[in-house]
Design an enzyme around this catalytic site. Structure first.
Site, PDB file in Angstrom:
ATOM      1  N   ASP A 207       0.831  -1.198   0.000  1.00  0.00           N
ATOM      2  CA  ASP A 207       0.000   0.000   0.000  1.00  0.00           C
ATOM      3  C   ASP A 207       0.871   1.254   0.000  1.00  0.00           C
ATOM      4  O   ASP A 207       1.865   1.337   0.719  1.00  0.00           O
ATOM      5  CB  ASP A 207      -0.885  -0.028   1.253  1.00  0.00           C
ATOM      6  CG  ASP A 207      -1.882   1.115   1.296  1.00  0.00           C
ATOM      7  OD1 ASP A 207      -2.721   1.200   0.387  1.00  0.00           O
ATOM      8  OD2 ASP A 207      -1.819   1.917   2.251  1.00  0.00           O
ATOM      9  N   GLU A 265      14.833 -15.109  -0.020  1.00  0.00           N
ATOM     10  CA  GLU A 265      15.207 -16.048   1.037  1.00  0.00           C
ATOM     11  C   GLU A 265      14.062 -17.018   1.335  1.00  0.00           C
ATOM     12  O   GLU A 265      14.293 -18.188   1.662  1.00  0.00           O
ATOM     13  CB  GLU A 265      15.575 -15.282   2.319  1.00  0.00           C
ATOM     14  CG  GLU A 265      16.883 -14.497   2.220  1.00  0.00           C
ATOM     15  CD  GLU A 265      17.055 -13.539   3.389  1.00  0.00           C
ATOM     16  OE1 GLU A 265      16.188 -13.552   4.311  1.00  0.00           O
ATOM     17  OE2 GLU A 265      18.015 -12.755   3.385  1.00  0.00           O
TER      18      GLU A 265
END
Length: 528
Positions: A207, A265
């Site tokens: 956002d 990751e």
């Protein structure tokens, strides 16, 4: 299935994502407000519709002043929507159905009920607690705020606290902006990312992705002679040019480089998409460089007028801006912040015809398409009575705001709440009394319905989405007819007022009438 280890075939590259406005999708407990168990129960609808992923608006702990975009705890579910275990169940069920899950992340600001902000108010000026937000002294002793910035929701972007200092809120006064120059803020959000990744979410919608950093001096915004800011103040309209010390600062890209590492990751199939209302398509594309975010919303398509020439320009400009990044473009026509596109295109029969044609044209383009709940039913913007409006932008400005696109969607039955929940009362925003024919139940099996059109379009799209390539050739826009080719697919969009002859080819699908080889006005067709 695409190889998730190859960036050119990552699952989101040609996906269709369905946005769920959590309060308004499905209610499981009869309180008139949508919730996570309600969504989980309705996930088969999305699987049958043919989308690839869902995006959930914020469901975190929140006082709900901006319906969840004012977050008090980023690592928990608001009791209004369920429990943390309900979020886990939703993700698990979505994955069983082959659907990816994207959750909203709100990093520009928190709720004023977040523990950090409450600590900042208690600690006072100059404290480490206040340094997490943008607290400043006024410009003089006459009670003037630190600068002239305006809130996106109307009125000043500063609120004064009891000790005389002011805090910045680019949105509502209950949504104080973080100071991203404070490393504690970055560390907190990195932990939030890991928290939800470990719970199995597939991606994040970021956002206000362009708003995290403000120009360090917090200088005044340059105001034009007509008294308006040198850029549009609202996100919901096309922005003018550009003195924007509060938006799109270069430091923000360092944040997303770090987030890129965290996503990698967690696995090669995790992604993030930016809500970045930037001034140009070029600045939009900066957010999707190879070491930053994976996608950014392309609002140029949403803002385009009903015109073959304009649509053609948006396609050309968007693809050109995205090409150097090797990312995939995105396309969107409606969301929870804008007027539904049936209404934008004129409403009624013509508005629906144009909406279906624009959607079909969008779905044929390379990249991802983002759909907003209820558009598969052909819903229009609702004129919500003032006493039921809850949008903070309405409460601050008196303008109608965004409530009209957030009315809970109809599922079944002949009267409100149309299967939205087990109760018999109207939901949190009342539904129109003439929506019986708009429900999922009423439209299912009707070959002329908008729902079956969407199902057909998404089914046919799957046949070429991954194989038609990323190149688009604009054949022409003459006579207000847009024609383009993508691999073996030819797309014709008739924005004019007379039927047009279709080119040679197998007609795969049309959004409306095709008679005698001619495509009706306000209609699109796919040919192979």
């Amino acid at each position: 299935m695409a190889d998730v280890n190859d960036p050119s075939t990552a699952w989101w590259r040609n996906s269709v994502v369905y946005q769920i406005y959590v309060r308004s999708f499905a209610d499981s407990d009869g309180d008139g407000i949508g919730d996570l168990p309600g969504i989980t129960a309705r996930l088969p609808h999305l699987a049958e519709l043919g989308v690839d992923a869902l995006w959930l608006t914020p469901f975190y702990t929140s006082p709900q002043h901006d319906h969840g975009y004012d977050v008090a705890d980023y690592r928990d579910v608001d009791p209004l929507f369920g429990r943390l275990s309900d979020a886990d169940d939703l993700v698990a069920r979505a994955h069983e159905l082959g659907l990816k899950v994207i959750v909203d992340l709100v990093p520009n600001h928190s709720s004023d009920e977040h523990e950090w902000f409450k600590a900042a108010l208690a600690a006072g000026p100059g404290s480490p607690e206040r340094a997490r937000y943008l607290f400043r002294d006024g410009t003089d002793k006459d009670g003037n705020p630190p600068n002239n910035w305006k809130s996106v929701f109307g009125g000043p972007a500063w609120t004064q606290v009891e000790d005389g200092q002011w805090y910045l809120h680019l949105f509502d006064s209950t949504q104080p902006d973080f100071d991203w120059r404070n490393p504690e803020v970055a560390e907190m959000f990195e932990d939030v990312l890991r928290f939800w990744l470990e719970r199995g979410v597939d991606g994040f919608r970021v956002d206000v992705a362009h708003g995290l950093y403000k120009e360090a001096s917090l200088r005044d915004q340059v105001i034009e002679e007509d008294g308006e800011p040198a850029s549009g103040a609202a996100e919901m309209v096309e922005r003018k040019v550009t003195d924007e010390p509060m938006w799109d600062q270069p430091e923000v890209h360092d944040v997303y480089r770090r987030w890129h590492e965290i996503l990698d990751e967690a696995g090669p199939d995790r992604m993030a998409v930016a809500e970045a209302w930037t001034s140009t398509v070029e600045s939009m594309a900066a957010y999707i460089r190879p070491d930053e975010l994976d996608q950014t919303f392309n609002f140029a398509w949403l803002l385009a007028e009903w015109s073959a020439e304009t649509f053609g320009e948006v396609i050309t400009d968007t693809l050109a801006s995205v090409a150097p990044t090797d990312a995939s473009p995105t396309w969107v026509l409606s969301n929870h912040d804008v007027t539904r596109h049936v209404t934008r295109y004129g409403g009624g029969v013509q508005g629906l015809a144009r909406a279906r044609a624009a959607t079909m044209t969008m779905l044929a383009l390379p990249g991802s398409s983002y759909l907003y709940q209820g558009e598969e039913l052909g819903l229009e913007q609702v004129d919500v009575a003032p006493e039921f409006r809850q949008d903070p932008s309405y409460l601050r400005t008196g303008e109608p705001g965004r409530d009209g696109c957030r009315v809970p969607i109809p599922w079944s039955g002949t009267e409100a709440p149309y299967g939205f929940g087990p109760g018999t009362d109207q939901p949190w925003i009342p539904q129109p009394t003439d929506w019986a024919a708009m429900s999922v139940e009423a439209q299912t099996g009707d070959p002329t319905s908008t729902l079956e059109f969407y199902r057909d379009a998404l089914r046919v799209r799957r046949e070429f989405a991954w194989t038609a390539g990323d190149a688009v050739e604009i054949v022409g826009t003459h006579d207000d007819v847009l024609t383009f080719r993508r691999g073996p697919i030819t797309v014709v969009l008739n924005c004019g007022d007379a039927p047009v002859e279709l080119p040679d080819g197998e007609l795969l699908l049309a959004s409306g009438p095709v008679e005698g080889g001619k495509l009706a006005p306000d209609t699109a067709a796919w040919l192979r």
